[in-house]
Design a protein around this motif. Structure first.
Motif, PDB file in Angstrom:
ATOM      1  N   ASN A 142       0.835  -1.185  -0.064  1.00  0.00           N
ATOM      2  CA  ASN A 142       0.104   0.006   0.074  1.00  0.00           C
ATOM      3  C   ASN A 142       0.856   1.413   0.083  1.00  0.00           C
ATOM      4  O   ASN A 142       0.835   2.093   0.851  1.00  0.00           O
ATOM      5  CB  ASN A 142      -0.900   0.028   1.233  1.00  0.00           C
ATOM      6  CG  ASN A 142      -1.888  -1.251   1.169  1.00  0.00           C
ATOM      7  OD1 ASN A 142      -2.223  -1.582  -0.009  1.00  0.00           O
ATOM      8  ND2 ASN A 142      -2.571  -1.508   2.355  1.00  0.00           N
TER       9      ASN A 142
ATOM     10  N   GLU B 162       1.100   3.491  -2.967  1.00  0.00           N
ATOM     11  CA  GLU B 162       0.908   4.110  -3.919  1.00  0.00           C
ATOM     12  C   GLU B 162       1.252   5.688  -4.090  1.00  0.00           C
ATOM     13  O   GLU B 162       1.703   6.104  -5.167  1.00  0.00           O
ATOM     14  CB  GLU B 162      -0.629   4.121  -4.479  1.00  0.00           C
ATOM     15  CG  GLU B 162      -1.409   4.998  -3.372  1.00  0.00           C
ATOM     16  CD  GLU B 162      -2.901   4.748  -3.839  1.00  0.00           C
ATOM     17  OE1 GLU B 162      -3.258   4.181  -5.045  1.00  0.00           O
ATOM     18  OE2 GLU B 162      -3.822   5.376  -2.850  1.00  0.00           O
TER      19      GLU B 162
ATOM     20  N   SER C 115      -0.953  -5.663  -1.679  1.00  0.00           N
ATOM     21  CA  SER C 115      -1.435  -4.517  -1.714  1.00  0.00           C
ATOM     22  C   SER C 115      -2.728  -4.259  -2.020  1.00  0.00           C
ATOM     23  O   SER C 115      -3.300  -4.955  -2.729  1.00  0.00           O
ATOM     24  CB  SER C 115      -0.597  -3.139  -2.207  1.00  0.00           C
ATOM     25  OG  SER C 115       0.680  -3.355  -2.070  1.00  0.00           O
TER      26      SER C 115
ATOM     27  N   ASP D 288      -4.109  -0.850  -2.861  1.00  0.00           N
ATOM     28  CA  ASP D 288      -4.219   0.294  -3.495  1.00  0.00           C
ATOM     29  C   ASP D 288      -3.949   0.067  -4.741  1.00  0.00           C
ATOM     30  O   ASP D 288      -3.821  -0.935  -5.557  1.00  0.00           O
ATOM     31  CB  ASP D 288      -3.706   1.356  -2.623  1.00  0.00           C
ATOM     32  CG  ASP D 288      -2.243   0.963  -2.418  1.00  0.00           C
ATOM     33  OD1 ASP D 288      -1.780   0.095  -2.962  1.00  0.00           O
ATOM     34  OD2 ASP D 288      -1.224   1.833  -1.909  1.00  0.00           O
ATOM     35  N   ARG D 289      -3.532   1.106  -5.416  1.00  0.00           N
ATOM     36  CA  ARG D 289      -3.093   0.930  -7.045  1.00  0.00           C
ATOM     37  C   ARG D 289      -1.541   0.717  -7.032  1.00  0.00           C
ATOM     38  O   ARG D 289      -0.831   0.990  -8.045  1.00  0.00           O
ATOM     39  CB  ARG D 289      -3.312   2.463  -7.490  1.00  0.00           C
ATOM     40  CG  ARG D 289      -4.522   2.789  -7.516  1.00  0.00           C
ATOM     41  CD  ARG D 289      -4.928   4.059  -8.433  1.00  0.00           C
ATOM     42  NE  ARG D 289      -4.422   4.073  -9.862  1.00  0.00           N
ATOM     43  CZ  ARG D 289      -3.227   4.638 -10.218  1.00  0.00           C
ATOM     44  NH1 ARG D 289      -2.466   5.406  -9.354  1.00  0.00           N
ATOM     45  NH2 ARG D 289      -2.973   4.352 -11.519  1.00  0.00           N
TER      46      ARG D 289
END
Length: 323
Positions: free
Chosen positions: A18, A20, A50, A52-53
């Protein structure tokens, strides 16, 4: 687009969870360092489940710069396992392990490489100052590293994390170790070879919340103590002997009070209750210590893989991890 280069001399392994908000700046600073190294390099980003992105950003960086390789674990296996996965796939003659939060300054890699060229097989970054960290965390870290060093069976340097450079010969040995409860900085010290330190000031986190909470730090600390010391097991014996000595003293005192201090407020139920609670606490502590070691025996005997890969990019010639 930066074209791929064969047979990288330097590998930079970075576990990601996580991050990003940090990945673009991480890439900018690390790529600048790679441009200054005297040989082909690869940046290995390890996505540790992760949400997120982070994985999408890794794919974009790989398309833009073929020096960027990435692998994605099927779920969150933990920081030490993510580092292990990156080391398994690293192909460089020198392998650098660092965190993604930029508390480990990438520019220090040049100093690590300089010491490696002088003939050292392990060059670890040693913190001399922690910027913007609470006094409680600094106190805990200061005490833990010194307790670990005094109790461990090997000499684990104080104030060091996973940020280091390791020669291929060291990485090959670490990759061959079958241990499931990995404590990289301890294993790094255990293998021996020529080692030296490079001091640095640890920067504050670049962006986002802290990933290593107190609970995770405590779990890692316990893992380090149990993995590299049998003193806790001996502590169980010492606690048992101490409890037996206190019980013997209590028995002598009760007999004395019974005959010479009949009206003593320490006789009777209160003294018995204290003794029972004390011995019960000692027993529970000893059972807990034994449980920690038994749990590790159980983990080692299950035989499950350390991690599972769900996606790999940038290792076109690789068929399977070097486990």
């Amino acid at each position: 687009m930066v074209e791929p280069q064969c047979s990288p001399r330097f590998s930079i392994v970075v576990p990601i969870y996580n991050e990003e908000d940090t990945i673009p700046e991480l890439y900018r600073r690390v790529s600048a360092v790679l441009d200054m190294l005297d040989g082909p390099s690869e940046l290995i980003l390890v996505n540790d489940g992760s949400r997120d992105r982070s994985l999408a950003l890794m794919r974009e960086l790989h398309e833009r710069d073929r020096r960027v390789c990435y692998l994605s674990l099927a779920r969150n296996f933990g920081h030490q396992i993510a580092v292990t996965a990156g080391m398994n796939l690293a192909r460089g003659e020198a392998v650098v392990v660092m965190d993604a939060d930029l508390q480990d300054p990438p520019e220090l890699i040049l100093d690590l490489v300089e010491q490696w060229r002088l003939g050292y097989h392990v060059v670890y970054a040693q913190r001399v100052r922690r910027q913007q960290e609470g006094w409680l965390k600094r106190l805990f870290a200061f005490g833990y590293y010194r307790v670990l060093r005094s109790l461990a069976d090997v000499d684990i340097p104080t104030d060091t994390g996973d940020y280091c450079l390791m020669d291929r010969s060291v990485v090959r040995v670490l990759n061959a170790m079958p241990e499931r409860n990995r404590y990289i900085r301890g294993l790094r010290a255990w293998v021996g070879f020529r080692q030296t330190a490079v001091p640095f000031e640890r920067d504050p986190r670049y962006a986002g919340p802290v990933k290593y909470t107190f609970r995770k730090s405590l779990r890692l600390a316990i893992n380090g103590l149990v993995s590299f010391s049998t003193v806790p097991l001996r502590l169980s014996t010492y606690l048992g002997l101490m409890a037996a000595a206190i019980a013997l003293i209590m028995a002598v005192l009760v007999i004395y009070w019974r005959f010479f201090e009949v009206n003593s407020p320490l006789t009777g139920f209160a003294a018995i209750a204290v003794a029972v609670f004390f011995i019960g606490a000692v027993q529970l502590i000893c059972i807990g210590i034994l449980g920690e070691y038994i749990a590790r025996i159980y983990e080692e005997t299950r035989g499950r893989p350390l991690y599972i890969l769900s996606e790999v990019g940038g290792f076109e010639t690789l068929t399977e991890p070097n486990l």
